[in-house]
Design a protein around this motif. Structure first.
Motif, mmCIF file in Angstrom:
data_model
loop_
_atom_site.group_PDB
_atom_site.id
_atom_site.type_symbol
_atom_site.label_atom_id
_atom_site.label_comp_id
_atom_site.label_asym_id
_atom_site.label_seq_id
_atom_site.Cartn_x
_atom_site.Cartn_y
_atom_site.Cartn_z
ATOM 1 N N ARG A 136 82.450 36.576 32.253
ATOM 2 C CA ARG A 136 83.755 36.005 32.576
ATOM 3 C C ARG A 136 84.240 36.544 33.910
ATOM 4 O O ARG A 136 84.747 35.797 34.742
ATOM 5 C CB ARG A 136 84.753 36.382 31.477
ATOM 6 N N THR A 137 84.071 37.868 34.108
ATOM 7 C CA THR A 137 84.496 38.458 35.375
ATOM 8 C C THR A 137 83.771 37.787 36.539
ATOM 9 O O THR A 137 84.378 37.472 37.560
ATOM 10 C CB THR A 137 84.201 39.968 35.400
ATOM 11 N N GLN B 182 82.602 34.813 36.735
ATOM 12 C CA GLN B 182 83.169 33.500 37.002
ATOM 13 C C GLN B 182 84.561 33.629 37.604
ATOM 14 O O GLN B 182 84.941 32.848 38.465
ATOM 15 C CB GLN B 182 83.253 32.685 35.707
ATOM 16 N N ALA B 183 85.300 34.639 37.103
ATOM 17 C CA ALA B 183 86.670 34.800 37.588
ATOM 18 C C ALA B 183 86.690 35.141 39.067
ATOM 19 O O ALA B 183 87.652 34.874 39.756
ATOM 20 C CB ALA B 183 87.396 35.879 36.797
ATOM 21 N N LYS B 184 85.604 35.749 39.580
ATOM 22 C CA LYS B 184 85.648 36.069 40.998
ATOM 23 C C LYS B 184 85.170 34.905 41.854
ATOM 24 O O LYS B 184 85.206 34.994 43.073
ATOM 25 C CB LYS B 184 84.881 37.356 41.290
ATOM 26 N N GLY B 185 84.743 33.836 41.213
ATOM 27 C CA GLY B 185 84.456 32.643 41.996
ATOM 28 C C GLY B 185 83.027 32.137 41.920
ATOM 29 O O GLY B 185 82.673 31.207 42.624
ATOM 30 N N LEU B 186 82.206 32.743 41.064
ATOM 31 C CA LEU B 186 80.871 32.202 40.903
ATOM 32 C C LEU B 186 80.937 30.977 39.989
ATOM 33 O O LEU B 186 81.733 30.955 39.051
ATOM 34 C CB LEU B 186 79.952 33.252 40.255
#
Ligand SMILES: Nc1ncnc2c1ncn2[C@@H]1O[C@H](COP(=O)(O)OP(=O)(O)OP(=O)(O)O)[C@@H](O)[C@H]1O
Ligand code: SF4
Ligand code: SF4
Ligand SMILES: [Mg+2]
Lengths: 324, 717
Positions: A225-226, A228-232
């Motif tokens: 999740r992290t 994805q949360a940073k933009g991946l």
């Protein structure tokens, strides 16, 4: 780090020696080549039997025989077969045949297995996941020789429907084949497909199950999740963070998977008349030949040793938490 | 120019005046075996640039789901409707590709569990740099990203950042990982940061540090912040506005001061009253909110809070009350048909304050003050000693190697602690995780001779016990564990669970059968519950079962290991009240281990503060909490948030630097000196005493001892 891997290597070498010694002892105790000789009709003269006994070192105690044999092995001499031919004569060719089968089987097996496991996990409870699950259970619970026979039948019916023998499943090459270099390669490939597939199937089934559960653990994880949360994007996060982490437990499985491979390989070689190490082991046991049995055992032990050690190296490379 | 200024665009100055985030009528549901779970049901809120919105609510109220919806990170089976506008742009319906361009650059998120929030196989620096690189393709070089990630780590207070950036997450402590995650969240100077319970998994001292970092992050980025919590204390001093959620909906929103001082929805009121206060001068009873949140699968008609609401009337059951404005305030909304009446009750109190609101809560929910046990009237030193621990030591060897273990050191888990517990008394043991609380408990429960020192239970020295007398002592000392589920066998009906200790001690069947209903009643459960299985009970009920079981043999001493820390505040209040009541009724003594100091202040008569295996301060709770003498106690207390926005904003925090040193290698002299702010402020000639001489425990006031060379009282709450 290097120290750790070196220590592991020493452990494996000791284990390989112990395994070979046990196989050698077991073979020496149970095999009775002289008895076989004596039962010939008419029985050979006593002098011949004595000479044979001496040749085979049967007049020495077992540990001494092992040391003698090992002494030879270190110098590259694996002793003689019962039929008085040097083992080294066949060793290279047979090892080559087996390694070709094993290496190709394991490389394809792991790659496809990991892929199938990942797809299964990402598409959990969808059709492809159910399909993969059923496939794996069926393959893992079916004995290798049944799979091999089924594949043979399948290959035959493909040949029939095409109307020419594309898939060949007896031997490694067509006996007495002569042709250009390229044609020889094609001939080998035709022989290789079905036996390799036999091996690959069980490897895929085995690795995909574990990869699926490792991947499922990771799918619900916070770090994904992290990422994805940073933009991946999801796909990128899944591969760069998810799969990378889910591969760690695979390294340990690698060593065990190799055992499965060898068992499968032994049957496969027999069924498809490939004269490799597995086939040789069976021949050795049938002929009550201690040296062949011990040599094949040593070969297998070395293979397991290398794979186990590779697994350690891989594990250390994949998981920073154990780098010491 | 500070480091922060060079890293970030100055805040404000942007021309858009509209809200950064505008959520309207958001609904999220998930498929489940028993039907669709309506996790969020029509939620609307806004966040203005630079504003801090606190979202509060109990577990399962939809706080996380609604914020994951904003991030577009819900699992694929979630069905979502409504609208989420970020800077005017609709987010619902955007593809993963489009969203990924916003995530991490414009909106970023901090998750609850720092231990698992970072990928274990990449270095911390690389993971932060990755966040910069994905959004700066072609513009940001690898070197620049690496350099910036070190600056970011430095900004969030990681010492020696250049070096630490190369470390893997497992080499960071929980607090450091959460800082790293915050660094990641602010890396691209976002306009909105969502923090989902960013401090819940952390110790209070670390929580205070992390909140401070979050505040810094807000100041430097000027971002709007949504901070989610279940603890009204955490957001009191930080949030500008508050939104209370219940059963997937907002039930009250408004400016923090308004909502805390004039709550207009019974649920908010109850929440406020259920929190034990570390700053309470006199013992106020806690407000438990009976019952459980409703199932989100098929909600009954009407107000979802009605089954638990003390003010519920028939009209509440017809329609679900909408969020409507109270007092024409323009900003304060509540979803309750009787909110005006609540307002009327408040008017009676002369001035709006949180304390007044808490009194209203106690009145509305009808809680009574729980009395003291009879024995409490006898002076302490004349009462029987129930537990006596002297100079107890417990060490663990640190070993290396797998096959041939060799000892490379010693962890001094408990290093010579002394305390006693008298009849009818509660001793609370507090300290950060790793300070030796659990080890202390386990040593006492083991009833074995300690490595060094002595333990006596009810006058019997444990080293002199034989098989039979040990069994008798066990009967008098029972235990309640933290995780109610883990300590109950899921296949046993709870009647059997409670009967088990009695069977072990050979009590006859008839008597057991008679005792079970008595015990159930005692802990507030019903007789017919005896045939049900643990899975059918809620967390609070399970903890009551655990208590009933501990009381089955009529013990004198009950040892409680974090008995309420796994429970929601409103449920926790009920269990604390129960423990209080039982103590008064049965004259029990408690050894109560907790990391939550406010719970300890509420329940304990005396408190022992532990640091690295030693008791640094011990004594009467009121004396210790109102004038703590040891710098560590002062720091601990000052780290605890108070659910009162005005008090909270005025408070000065003592922020402890660094992490707990390794107990395998404690500092010389005073163990606290590496983090002691008092020590740091002393002249060198005085400092040397802290370094060389271990401070003895010295009496500072009646029933109040502290182990510091330069102890002096300081008011911190
Ligand atoms: N992936 C999912 N599938 C099914 N139900 C879910 C899923 N995620 C959340 N839920 C349900 O949605 C509801 C709201 O959950 P949510 O996590 O938002 O609560 P919360 O307020 O964050 O609680 P907590 O304080 O425990 O974090 C719960 O009933 C939960 O069980
Ligand atoms: S509407 Fe009725 S049940 Fe709901 S909170 Fe208000 S008083 Fe209670
Ligand atoms: S003895 Fe010194 S270091 Fe220890 S707490 Fe007191 S002032 Fe701080
Ligand atoms: Mg949550």
């Amino acid at each position: 780090m290097t120290g750790f891997l070196l220590r592991r290597l020493v452990n494996y070498v000791v284990l390989a020696l112990v395994a070979t010694f046990l196989a050698f002892t077991l073979a020496s105790v149970t095999f009775d080549p002289i008895g076989v000789l004596q039962q010939r009709n008419p029985p050979p003269p006593a002098a011949t039997i004595d000479a044979k006994r001496h040749d085979l070192h049967l007049d020495q105690p077992i540990p001494e025989r092992f040391v003698t044999w090992m002494g030879g092995v270190v110098k590259g001499d694996f002793g003689q077969t019962i039929a008085n031919r040097p083992i080294t004569e066949e060793l290279g060719r047979r090892a080559g045949v087996s390694l070709r089968l094993f290496l190709l089987g394991i490389t394809l097996g792991i790659t496809l297995g990991v892929l199938l496991g990942v797809i299964s996990a990402i598409r959990q409870y969808k059709f492809s996941d159910y399909f993969a699950t059923i496939f794996s259970f069926v393959v893992l619970s079916t004995p290798v020789f049944v799979i091999a026979t089924l594949l043979k039948t399948g290959a035959q019916s493909i040949n029939n429907s095409i109307g020419s023998n594309v898939l060949l499943f007896t031997g490694e090459t067509t006996p007495g084949f002569s042709g250009s270099w390229g044609a020889a390669l094609v001939d080998r490939l035709q022989h290789m497909i079905v036996p390799t597939l036999t091996i690959v199937l069980s490897q895929v089934a085995y690795y995909s199950r574990y990869q699926r559960s490792a991947m499922l653990d990771v799918l619900g994880s916070d770090f994904l999740r992290t990422a994805q949360a940073k933009g991946l994007t999801r796909r990128k996060a899944l591969f760069k963070h998810g799969l990378r982490t889910a591969l760690i437990p695979m390294a340990t499985l690698f060593a065990f998977g190799f055992g499965l491979l060898i068992v499968g390989g032994t049957f496969t070689e027999r069924i498809f008349s490939w004269f490799g190490m597995g086939d040789w082991l069976i021949t050795g046991i049938q002929n009550q030949d201690t040296n062949i049995t011990a040599t094949v055992t040593l070969f297998i032990a070395v293979c397991v040793l290398v794979s186990g050690w590779l697994a350690d190296v891989l594990y250390a490379a994949l998981d920073p938490r154990i780098r010491i | 120019m500070t480091a922060a200024d060079t890293l970030f665009e100055p805040a404000g100055g942007s021309s858009d005046v509209g809200p950064v985030l505008e959520v309207s009528d958001l609904a999220v549901s998930f498929p489940s075996e028993s039907g669709r779970v309506q996790a969020v049901r029509g939620l609307s809120y806004q966040v203005s640039p630079g504003e801090v919105l606190g979202i509060v609510g109990e577990s399962g109220s939809g706080k996380s789901v609604s914020s994951l919806a904003v991030m577009g990170l819900l699992p694929s089976q979630a069905r979502i409707s409504g609208s989420i506008k970020f800077q005017g742009r609709e987010l619902i319906g955007l593809s993963d590709d489009q969203l990924s361009k916003i995530r991490g650059r414009k909106i970023s998120m901090v998750f609850q569990d720092p231990l698992s929030a970072l990928t274990p196989v990449y270095t911390v620096g690389d993971q932060i740099a990755e966040g910069l690189l994905v959004h700066g393709k072609g513009r940001v070089t690898k070197q620049a990203a690496a350099k910036r990630s070190v600056e970011l780590l430095d900004l969030v207070g990681i010492p020696n950042a250049a070096e630490r950036a190369k470390a893997f997450p497992h080499e960071f402590s929980g607090g450091m990982r959460q800082r790293a995650v915050i660094a990641l969240a602010i890396a691209n100077d976002p306009d909105l940061i969502i923090a989902d319970e960013p401090t819940t998994a952390l110790d209070v001292t670390v929580q205070a540090q992390v909140l401070e970092v979050l505040k810094t992050a807000q100041e430097v980025t000027g971002a709007g912040i949504v901070i989610i919590t279940h603890d009204l204390g955490v957001v009191a001093g930080f949030a500008d506005r508050l939104m209370v959620m219940y059963a997937g909906k907002a039930v009250e929103t408004g400016h923090v001061d308004e909502v805390y001082q004039r709550p207009r929805m019974p649920y908010t009121l109850g929440l406020l009253g259920s929190i034990p206060r570390v700053d309470a001068d006199e013992k106020q009873p806690l407000v438990p909110i009976e019952g459980q949140p409703p199932s989100l699968v098929d909600l009954p008609q009407g107000c979802p809070f009605a089954p638990r609401c003390p003010m519920a009337v028939d009209a509440c059951l017809t329609d679900e009350p909408p969020l409507s404005e109270v007092d024409n305030s323009g900003d304060h909304y509540a979803a309750c048909i009787r909110s005006d009446e609540l307002g009327a009750v408040e008017v009676q109190a002369d001035e709006a304050s949180v304390a007044a609101a808490v009194d209203v809560a106690a009145e509305v929910f009808g809680v009574e003050v729980i009395g003291e046990p009879e024995v409490a009237r006898i002076p302490r030193d004349q009462r029987t000693v129930v537990l006596d621990v002297r100079d107890m030591v417990k060490e663990y060897p640190v070993t290396k190697g797998v096959v041939f273990k060799r000892r490379i050191g010693t962890v001094h888990a408990v290093d010579g602690i002394t305390f006693d517990i008298r009849e009818g008394e509660t001793l609370g043991v507090v300290g950060e995780s790793g300070c030796g609380k659990t080890t202390t408990l386990m040593e006492i429960l083991g009833l074995e001779k300690p490595m060094r020192g002595e333990i006596s239970v009810l006058g019997q020295n444990v080293s002199a016990l034989n098989g039979r007398s040990r069994k008798a002592v066990r009967r008098d000392m029972q235990v309640v564990f933290q995780d109610p589920m883990a300590s109950l066998d899921p296949r046993m009906p709870i009647g059997d669970v409670i009967a088990e200790p009695m069977q072990v001690h050979g009590i006859d069947k008839e008597q057991i059968a008679k005792r079970i209903p008595e015990l159930l009643k005692l802990v507030g459960l019903r007789r017919e519950h005896a045939d049900r299985y643990p899975a059918e009970f809620s967390g609070g009920q399970r903890q009551r079962i655990g208590i009933a079981r501990a009381l089955a043999l009529e013990p004198k001493l009950v040892v409680l290991d974090e008995p309420v820390s796994a429970l929601d505040v409103s449920i926790q209040a009920g269990v604390i009240n129960l423990l209080d009541e039982l103590k008064a009724k049965l004259g029990l003594s408690y050894l109560f281990v907790a990391h939550d100091l406010s719970v300890v202040r509420h329940i304990a008569d005396r408190v022992a503060v532990m640091y690295l295996g030693k008791i640094v301060e011990i004594g009467d709770v009121d004396s210790v909490f109102s004038s703590p003498q040891h710098p560590y106690t002062q720091a601990l207390l000052s780290a605890i948030p108070i659910p009162d926005p005005i008090k909270e904003r005025a408070r000065e925090r003592i922020i402890l630097t660094g992490d707990l040193p390794s107990p395998a290698n404690p500092p010389s002299g005073c163990r606290f000196r590496t983090r002691c702010f008092l020590h740091a402020s002393l002249p060198p000639e005085k400092q040397s005493k802290c370094i060389e001489v271990e401070p003895p425990r010295a009496v500072q006031a009646p029933d109040h001892e502290a182990a510091c060379h330069y102890a002096e009282p300081r008011q911190v709450v």
